[in-house]
Write an enzyme that holds these catalytic residues in place. Structure first.
Site: not given
Ligand code: AGP
Length: 626
Positions: A2, A27, A74, A100-101, A499, A503, A506, A522, A621
């Site tokens: 948020c 964000r 969010w 926010n939280g 990574e 990338k 996402e 394996h 973000k």
């Protein structure tokens, strides 16, 4: 997560709020809203989805209000629907709150309020706040500031809030507890926001509230108090940010711009942390590295533990490799979210490193705080030694650790971390080399050679961008319909395989996994067939032949093979269907280069699929909740 924006001053609040929310879009969010006060009446407009929905709704009314609060939500508690979007109001519709939280005790608070006859209109945790404030105000004896202060004492959790009320039309009250909130100081106008990005177009004078602080903003100024109501003496600091830093500057997406910023970021790091003209022969008495970290933090280390999430965790894995191989110190890397609830036994002389691009990741901050607290009453050798690696030295992590390695990557807008990852790696190179110098685990000549090679990196990244970007763009067309991808690497490039996969998944929503190449047989090799491309990081060095063998095994299962290879290793040509060459480089430094083609590949596949590369679905973000 948020985002909060607040304004009080002489300009039209709606314009400032919407522009601020646009700057916070990166964000991550799924609904948005604003509340303003005009002629002693509160106006609240909210909309599901992207900001253009909110903007469209606002077009129908002209509102020259000069005070307001705005929010991008969010979803955590309740679906991303308009009725759950912030601001939330009290029952009279005079008071509005954005948050926010997470309010952890909201159920208990809600039950008490329901018992008093309060009617709730959302599923959110936040809605208890306006009702509580209104309840305190109903006595008629409290100011808005006092009512907010009392309410905050009732709340538990991590939160930042902003409050306005049409009964107090000339004030904006804000508070912070474990979630970011920054105040901005203009000429006769004042701002608040979750992130500096929303403030830079208006002012360079800012003040980050600390946990347990609140503030009252009026057209005349800003007063800061602690939660006990005691006035705090505070001084704003001046930012050296330029608004252009948060523009796309001609690039189609922020992510591509940030990939292209990497040579510059690495150059800035080298300028900041490598001692100029250091030579093994002439300067044995001081280090080639200039991190400015106090000796107390680094001497007699017996262990290093790295705490991070996501891409920063991958940087931590490279860091472990470097610290162990260059400085000989046993190092472990934990996901912050796991460490919080199952911390490793306490060891003596341990350096704990939090790695985070946002500087606000709730899990990483909590893991660092846990480490500080559980060691606080122990003997000196067990005391916490906390270090942060971040590009946001002004963020909350700096309030928790003793020293920050500023990675100089600046603000990153694309949700997918690129330049901040490379910059975190640079932070680890400097730290590992500094430790190697202090512990004499490398000779001065070896140190000099590595620092010389580090200086080549910016040009080498530029070479990859110049020679590879267009080629990879064309190549990516072949994969826009692919459903699964495998990335493999070994040694210091195993984290880069992880990574590369992160990338791709996402931003393109293609299923992708990274594996240590030796692990393929394996289990994961069962996934391979002609429909699953495999990207192998096979650069010259200690594990080259091994990776080539692993790649051959994939080829034998009909997988299409892409190879991130060193230019000079031509013998790999026959193994791979497509080559993504990088310049010749010391294997130890190679992650800075091998990651670049993987970033470009992920970017172009996602762009080709027509996706929102900079703001992928469901992601944020800055992950400020647990
Ligand atoms: C990276 O591309 C991701 N967006 C994500 O994994 C990120 O690295 C993670 O959330 C950690 O964030 P931080 O670095 O801000 O702590």
């Amino acid at each position: 997560m948020c985002g909060i924006v607040g304004y009080i001053g002489t300009q039209t609040a709606t314009d400032i709020l919407i522009a601020g929310l646009e700057r916070l879009e990166y964000r991550g969010y799924d609904s948005a809203g604003i509340a303003t006060i005009l002629e002693d009446k509160l106006y609240c407009v909210r909309a599901k989805g992207k900001l253009y929905n909110l903007r469209e709704k606002l077009q129908t009314e002209i509102n020259p209000s000069q005070i307001g609060i705005g929010h991008t939500r969010w979803a955590t508690h309740g679906k991303p629907e308009e009725y759950n979007a912030h601001p939330h109001l009290d029952m009279s519709g005079k008071l509005a709150v954005v948050q926010n939280g997470i309010i952890e005790n909201y159920r208990e608070l809600k039950e008490n309020l329901l018992a008093k006859g309060i009617i709730f209109t959302s599923d959110t945790d936040t809605e208890v706040i306006p009702h509580l404030i209104a309840d305190y105000l109903s006595s008629g004896k409290l100011s808005l500031m006092e009512a907010v202060q009392k309410t905050i004492i009732d709340l538990s959790g991590a939160f930042a809030i902003a409050v306005i009320s049409s009964d107090f039309p000339d004030e904006l009250v804000v508070a912070r507890q474990q979630a970011p909130l920054i105040l901005g100081f203009g000429q006769g106008e004042f701002f608040c926001a979750s992130d500096l990005t929303a403030l830079v177009p208006h002012t360079h004078a800012v003040l980050s509230l600390e946990n347990g602080e609140m503030a009252r903003l009026t057209p005349l100024g800003v007063e800061v108090y602690n939660f006990a109501g005691v006035r705090q003496k505070k001084y704003p600091r001046t930012l050296d940010w330029n608004p252009i830093m948060v523009e796309k500057q001609g690039f189609r997406h922020f992510m591509l711009k940030e990939i292209y910023e990497q040579p510059g970021v690495v150059r800035t790091c080298l300028e900041a942390y490598l001692n100029d003209n250091w030579h093994a022969e002439n300067n044995p008495d001081f280090s080639p590295i200039n991190l400015g970290i106090s000796k107390d933090l680094l001497t007699d280390l017996q262990q290093v533990q790295i705490l991070a999430c996501g891409t920063s965790w991958h940087a931590g894995l490279v860091g472990k490799y470097l610290i162990e191989q260059l400085a000989g110190i046993p190092t472990k890397v934990d996901y912050s979210s796991e460490f919080r609830y199952a911390p490793a036994p306490i060891t003596a002389n341990t350096l704990t490193i939090g790695v985070t691009q946002s500087g606000e990741t709730a899990d990483t901050l909590a893991a660092l705080e846990l480490e500080r607290q559980r060691r606080s009453s122990l003997d000196n050798q067990y005391k916490a030694r906390l270090l942060g690696i971040t590009n946001r030295p002004e963020s909350t992590i700096s309030q928790l650790v003793e020293h920050i390695i500023n990675t100089h990557a600046g603000i990153e807008i694309g949700v997918a971390a690129t330049k901040t990852f490379v910059a975190q790696l640079m932070g680890f190179y400097f730290l590992a080399l500094e430790l190697a110098y202090q512990r004499k685990s490398l000779s001065l000549v070896e140190l000099e050679n590595i620092t010389k090679e580090l200086r080549q990196l910016p040009t080498q990244i530029e070479t990859i961008l110049e020679t590879q970007e267009r080629y990879i763009e064309d190549l990516s067309h072949q994969f826009s319909e692919t459903q699964d991808f495998i990335f493999i690497g070994r040694g210091i490039n195993f984290p880069i395989a992880l990574e590369g996969a992160l990338k791709l998944k996402e931003i393109s929503y293609i299923h992708a996994e990274g594996y240590a190449a030796g692990e393929m047989k394996h289990g994961p090799i069962a996934l391979l067939d002609a429909k699953v491309p495999v990207v192998a990081i096979a650069i010259a060095g200690s594990v080259y032949e091994k990776v080539i063998s692993n790649a051959q095994e994939a080829k034998a299962r009909d997988a299409k093979l892409l190879g991130v290879v060193t230019v000079k290793k031509n013998d790999s040509n026959s193994v791979f269907d497509k080559l993504l060459p990088i310049p010749e480089v010391n294997e130890l430094l190679s992650p800075i280069l091998t990651v670049v083609p993987l970033q470009i590949l992920a970017y172009h596949i996602a762009a080709r699929r027509g996706l929102d590369v900079d703001q992928p679905r469901n992601l944020a973000k800055s992950v400020t909740v647990e």
